[in-house]
Design a protein around this motif. Structure first.
Motif, short mmCIF file in Angstrom:
data_model
loop_
_atom_site.label_atom_id
_atom_site.label_comp_id
_atom_site.label_asym_id
_atom_site.label_seq_id
_atom_site.Cartn_x
_atom_site.Cartn_y
_atom_site.Cartn_z
N THR A 57 0.84 -1.21 0.00
CA THR A 57 0.00 0.00 0.00
C THR A 57 0.88 1.26 0.00
N ILE A 58 1.95 1.23 0.79
CA ILE A 58 2.86 2.39 0.81
C ILE A 58 3.46 2.58 -0.59
N ASP A 59 3.89 1.47 -1.20
CA ASP A 59 4.47 1.56 -2.55
C ASP A 59 3.45 2.09 -3.55
N PHE A 60 2.22 1.58 -3.43
CA PHE A 60 1.17 2.02 -4.34
C PHE A 60 0.94 3.53 -4.21
N LEU A 61 0.84 4.01 -2.97
CA LEU A 61 0.61 5.45 -2.77
C LEU A 61 1.81 6.25 -3.27
N GLY A 62 2.99 5.68 -3.12
CA GLY A 62 4.20 6.34 -3.65
C GLY A 62 4.08 6.54 -5.16
N ARG A 63 3.47 5.57 -5.83
CA ARG A 63 3.31 5.69 -7.29
C ARG A 63 2.22 6.70 -7.66
N CYS A 64 1.33 7.00 -6.72
CA CYS A 64 0.30 8.03 -6.97
C CYS A 64 0.85 9.43 -6.73
N GLN A 65 2.05 9.51 -6.09
CA GLN A 65 2.62 10.83 -5.77
C GLN A 65 3.22 11.44 -7.03
N THR A 76 -2.16 6.95 8.91
CA THR A 76 -2.85 5.83 9.57
C THR A 76 -1.96 4.59 9.60
N LEU A 77 -1.21 4.37 8.52
CA LEU A 77 -0.28 3.23 8.53
C LEU A 77 0.83 3.49 9.54
N GLY A 78 1.31 4.73 9.58
CA GLY A 78 2.36 5.10 10.53
C GLY A 78 3.70 4.44 10.23
N GLY A 79 4.71 4.79 11.02
CA GLY A 79 6.06 4.23 10.84
C GLY A 79 6.86 5.09 9.87
N ASP A 80 8.19 4.95 9.96
CA ASP A 80 9.10 5.80 9.18
C ASP A 80 8.91 5.68 7.68
N LYS A 81 8.73 4.44 7.21
CA LYS A 81 8.63 4.27 5.75
C LYS A 81 7.44 5.04 5.19
N ALA A 82 6.29 4.89 5.84
CA ALA A 82 5.07 5.56 5.35
C ALA A 82 5.21 7.07 5.47
N LEU A 83 5.64 7.54 6.63
CA LEU A 83 5.65 8.98 6.86
C LEU A 83 6.72 9.69 6.05
N SER A 84 7.88 9.03 5.89
CA SER A 84 8.95 9.71 5.15
C SER A 84 8.75 9.59 3.63
N SER A 85 7.74 8.83 3.21
CA SER A 85 7.50 8.73 1.76
C SER A 85 6.82 10.00 1.22
N VAL A 120 -8.39 11.01 11.68
CA VAL A 120 -7.47 9.88 11.78
C VAL A 120 -7.47 9.43 13.24
N VAL A 121 -7.18 8.15 13.44
CA VAL A 121 -7.17 7.61 14.80
C VAL A 121 -6.14 8.39 15.63
N LEU A 122 -6.54 8.71 16.86
CA LEU A 122 -5.77 9.65 17.68
C LEU A 122 -4.30 9.26 17.86
N ASP A 123 -4.02 7.98 18.15
CA ASP A 123 -2.60 7.66 18.39
C ASP A 123 -1.78 7.72 17.10
N ARG A 124 -2.43 7.52 15.95
CA ARG A 124 -1.70 7.67 14.67
C ARG A 124 -1.42 9.16 14.42
N TYR A 125 -2.38 10.00 14.78
CA TYR A 125 -2.16 11.45 14.66
C TYR A 125 -0.98 11.86 15.54
N GLN A 126 -0.95 11.34 16.77
CA GLN A 126 0.12 11.75 17.70
C GLN A 126 1.49 11.33 17.19
N GLU A 127 1.55 10.13 16.60
CA GLU A 127 2.83 9.68 16.05
C GLU A 127 3.27 10.62 14.91
N ALA A 128 2.32 10.97 14.05
CA ALA A 128 2.64 11.84 12.90
C ALA A 128 3.05 13.23 13.37
N GLU A 188 4.46 14.08 16.09
CA GLU A 188 5.81 13.99 16.65
C GLU A 188 6.84 13.88 15.51
N PHE A 189 6.53 13.04 14.54
CA PHE A 189 7.44 12.81 13.41
C PHE A 189 7.66 14.10 12.61
#
Ligand SMILES: CC(C)=CCC/C(C)=C/CC/C(C)=C/COP(=O)(O)OP(=O)(O)O
Ligand SMILES: [Zn+2]
Length: 452
Positions: A95-103, A131-140, A437-445, A447-448
């Protein structure tokens, strides 16, 4: 997006829906308690299966709603996150790769790989990655390019265009401002005159329309109100009339209609229900703003009467549709001193919450969602007789999450069991109502993007 052309419903349409819904309720109340419990149970496993299958189909050959694929990602991923479930790592990666191709190489996201960037699909893609969260998703997310895409979409009038040469409307303003705020790239240039544009869309009814001169609609009212909060200009709206309008959009069926004299529809559980979540939290914002909501004279957040009650009262939960007492006072002057979003709704603070009573009938809305919108085989829908789809699944569940917390003064504590219709296992994750977006995913983003 199409302009709203569907005609005002006839009395016959309205009666047909009411009859259908009341038959469901009648059958329900005639059932033995064990069957009633089943009917009110959120069929988590079936919903997750329906959603996960949908996500797996998002490949190059997936052509249905071809220009909407980031939206499908968001509706599915957000629904799964609301149920505190996860997608397996391979599907997440794809899904991250797919969204990367939509960018787009010049910033923003299109409806599919190689498609022109669009603000709505940009919002959907960014919310999906958060919502996916994590470095790969957010830094993409290429934030620099995204910022320049947004500047290109900004119109001299203050509003935003949905895409190059596209329409200017409240949706475009919301998606741009929401994304910029979430990614920490909101600045004075983006904010300039957006407030004037939104203000020009508040109608005589009190709700907000898609563009000046159109009809007030729940989807646009949510977008307009959230935008005004994000840019710190909410007190320029006539909140009293807005509240009057939104409380009257709840139908006898328990669900919400999107606009006056139209049929109830499960998706407005969020578009209209989310408005109440935004209004409820206005008193807990950082800064000096304080808007009395349903508390009448209790506008001082430090006064004993308005200090947060961390739970709902029995009397309140037994009440029918509560439309509150006196509503907001329009502030004398709006404060534009803080253009960048320093005045976000603060979900970490348990201080300064007004005593909360929902301004809508939260249990009736939960009943509509669970009994009328839920497909027991998985997925949720507009109304009985309609098919399930990912859009309605996302916004019915988002609305359900809002309802379950509509009595909470202190967002850090869990809702009382009686605020959650059906078994307590129906409880969903809390959302950040400004972004959905779900609250803890928002908080992670948050911070990131603060540190990067
Ligand atoms: C973030 C973002 C892009 C938000 C969009 C919010 C929004 C405008 C939602 C409503 C969209 C919708 C399907 C309206 C139906 O109009 P209709 O005339 O078919 O239905 P009605 O009779 O219920 O008004
Ligand atoms: Zn709908």
């Amino acid at each position: 997006m199409e302009s709203f052309t569907s005609p005002t419903v006839t009395q016959r349409d309205q009666i047909l829906v009411e009859q259908q819904v009341f038959n469901i309720f009648k059958t329900f109340y005639n059932m033995p308690p064990s069957s009633q419990s089943f009917m009110l149970e959120l069929q988590r496993e079936n919903h997750v299966e329906y959603l996960t299958n949908g996500l797996k189909q998002l490949g190059p050959s997936f052509c249905v709603l071809d220009a909407n694929r980031p939206w499908i990602c968001y509706w599915i991923l957000h629904s799964i996150a609301l149920m505190d479930e996860f997608v397996d790592p391979e599907l997440e990666d794809n899904t991250i790769d797919f969204l990367g191709r939509c960018q787009d190489p010049n910033g923003g996201y299109g409806g599919g790989p190689g498609q022109m960037p669009h603000l709505a699909t940009t919002y959907a893609a960014v919310n999906s990655l958060v919502t996916l969260g994590g470095d790969k998703a957010l830094s993409s997310i290429n934030r620099q390019k995204l910022y320049s895409f947004m500047r290109k979409m900004k119109d001299a009038s203050g509003g935003f265009r949905m895409h190059d040469g596209g329409e200017i409307d409240v949706r475009a303003c919301y998606t741009a401002i929401s994304v910029a705020s979430l990614l920490n790239i909101l600045d004075d240039e983006l904010v300039q005159n957006v407030g004037n544009y939104i203000l020009s869309c508040q109608t005589y009814e009190g709700g907000i329309s898609g563009e000046p001169g159109s009809e007030a609609h729940g989807g646009y009212t949510f977008c307009g109100l959230a935008t005004m909060i994000l840019i710190n200009e909410v007190d320029r709206l006539d909140l009293s009339r807005l509240i009057d309008w939104v409380v009257f959009q709840q139908g006898v069926e328990g669900g919400f209609q999107g606009r006056t004299n139209k049929l109830v529809d499960g998706c407005y559980s969020f578009w209209q229900g989310g408005i109440f979540a935004l209004l409820k939290r206005l008193n807990s914002t950082k800064g000096e703003r304080s808007i009395p909501l349903g508390g009448g004279e209790d506008s001082d957040p430090e006064s004993p009467q308005t200090t947060a009650s961390s739970d709902a009262t029995d009397e309140g939960l037994n009440e029918d549709l509560s439309q509150g007492g006196s509503h907001s006072e329009k502030a004398d002057q709006h404060d534009t001193s803080s253009r960048v979003n320093v005045d976000k709704i603060d979900h970490n603070s348990s201080k300064g919450h007004a005593k909360v009573e929902p301004l809508f009938n939260s249990l009736a809305l939960q009943q509509y969602i669970l009994l009328c919108s839920q497909d027991l085989n998985g997925g949720l829908r507009d109304k009985p007789g309609k098919s399930r789809d990912h859009y309605h699944t996302c916004y019915c569940l988002s609305g359900l999450s809002v309802c379950q917390r509509s009595w909470l003064g202190d967002e850090d504590s869990p809702p009382l069991p009686r605020a959650v219709l059906g078994p307590y296992s129906n409880l969903l994750e809390p959302i950040h109502p400004l972004y959905n977006v779900v609250l803890d995913r928002y908080q992670e983003a948050e911070e990131f993007f603060t540190r990067s």
